[in-house]
Design a protein around this motif. Structure first.
Motif, PDB file in Angstrom:
ATOM      1  N   GLY A  22      40.759  38.341  34.314  1.00  0.00           N
ATOM      2  CA  GLY A  22      41.582  37.393  33.560  1.00  0.00           C
ATOM      3  C   GLY A  22      41.158  35.954  33.807  1.00  0.00           C
ATOM      4  N   ARG A  26      39.794  33.355  31.068  1.00  0.00           N
ATOM      5  CA  ARG A  26      40.443  32.045  30.887  1.00  0.00           C
ATOM      6  C   ARG A  26      39.432  30.899  30.981  1.00  0.00           C
ATOM      7  NH1 ARG A  26      45.902  32.726  30.840  1.00  0.00           N
ATOM      8  NH2 ARG A  26      46.640  34.633  31.802  1.00  0.00           N
ATOM      9  N   ARG A  27      38.478  31.000  31.903  1.00  0.00           N
ATOM     10  CA  ARG A  27      37.449  29.960  32.018  1.00  0.00           C
ATOM     11  C   ARG A  27      36.605  29.893  30.746  1.00  0.00           C
ATOM     12  NH1 ARG A  27      37.296  31.467  37.553  1.00  0.00           N
ATOM     13  NH2 ARG A  27      35.632  32.964  37.163  1.00  0.00           N
ATOM     14  N   LEU A  29      37.543  30.810  27.725  1.00  0.00           N
ATOM     15  CA  LEU A  29      38.381  30.247  26.667  1.00  0.00           C
ATOM     16  C   LEU A  29      38.460  28.727  26.787  1.00  0.00           C
ATOM     17  CD1 LEU A  29      41.286  32.865  26.591  1.00  0.00           C
ATOM     18  CD2 LEU A  29      39.461  32.581  24.899  1.00  0.00           C
ATOM     19  N   ALA A  30      38.615  28.235  28.000  1.00  0.00           N
ATOM     20  CA  ALA A  30      38.682  26.786  28.219  1.00  0.00           C
ATOM     21  C   ALA A  30      37.349  26.122  27.870  1.00  0.00           C
ATOM     22  CB  ALA A  30      39.063  26.490  29.662  1.00  0.00           C
ATOM     23  N   PRO A  36      45.363  26.306  24.400  1.00  0.00           N
ATOM     24  CA  PRO A  36      46.072  26.822  25.581  1.00  0.00           C
ATOM     25  C   PRO A  36      47.313  27.648  25.251  1.00  0.00           C
ATOM     26  CG  PRO A  36      45.571  24.495  25.863  1.00  0.00           C
ATOM     27  CD  PRO A  36      45.211  24.858  24.457  1.00  0.00           C
ATOM     28  N   GLU A  39      46.319  31.245  24.726  1.00  0.00           N
ATOM     29  CA  GLU A  39      45.470  31.798  25.774  1.00  0.00           C
ATOM     30  C   GLU A  39      45.959  33.142  26.306  1.00  0.00           C
ATOM     31  OE1 GLU A  39      45.024  30.251  30.100  1.00  0.00           O
ATOM     32  OE2 GLU A  39      43.683  29.090  28.830  1.00  0.00           O
ATOM     33  N   ASP A  40      47.236  33.268  26.606  1.00  0.00           N
ATOM     34  CA  ASP A  40      47.758  34.511  27.189  1.00  0.00           C
ATOM     35  C   ASP A  40      47.521  35.712  26.272  1.00  0.00           C
ATOM     36  OD1 ASP A  40      48.621  33.269  29.512  1.00  0.00           O
ATOM     37  OD2 ASP A  40      50.643  32.931  28.739  1.00  0.00           O
ATOM     38  N   VAL A  43      43.737  36.592  26.258  1.00  0.00           N
ATOM     39  CA  VAL A  43      43.308  37.279  27.473  1.00  0.00           C
ATOM     40  C   VAL A  43      43.728  38.740  27.413  1.00  0.00           C
ATOM     41  CG1 VAL A  43      43.646  37.433  29.979  1.00  0.00           C
ATOM     42  CG2 VAL A  43      43.263  35.215  28.913  1.00  0.00           C
TER      43      VAL A  43
END
Length: 57
Positions: A22, A26-27, A29-30, A36, A39-40, A43
């Motif tokens: 995860g 997340r990295r 996606l950023a 943001p 994002e959840d 993931v």
């Protein structure tokens, strides 16, 4: 336990904090400026897709 059951057992969702995947997702996606607030869900979708792909292999 047969091979398919072993593979499925290894791929059981353990939560984002335990697996480490995860955080990597997340990295990424950023890095690519993913919103943001979405994002959840992204993931979770990526982890589900990876699990399905692994079970199909």
């Amino acid at each position: 336990m047969d091979r398919a059951a072993e593979r499925h057992h290894r791929l059981e969702p353990r939560g984002l904090g335990q697996s480490g995947h995860g955080a990597k997702i997340r990295r990424l996606l950023a890095k690519y400026d993913y919103p943001p607030d979405l994002e959840d869900a992204a993931v979770e979708l990526v982890l589900q897709q990876a699990q399905q792909y692994a079970l199909a292999a």
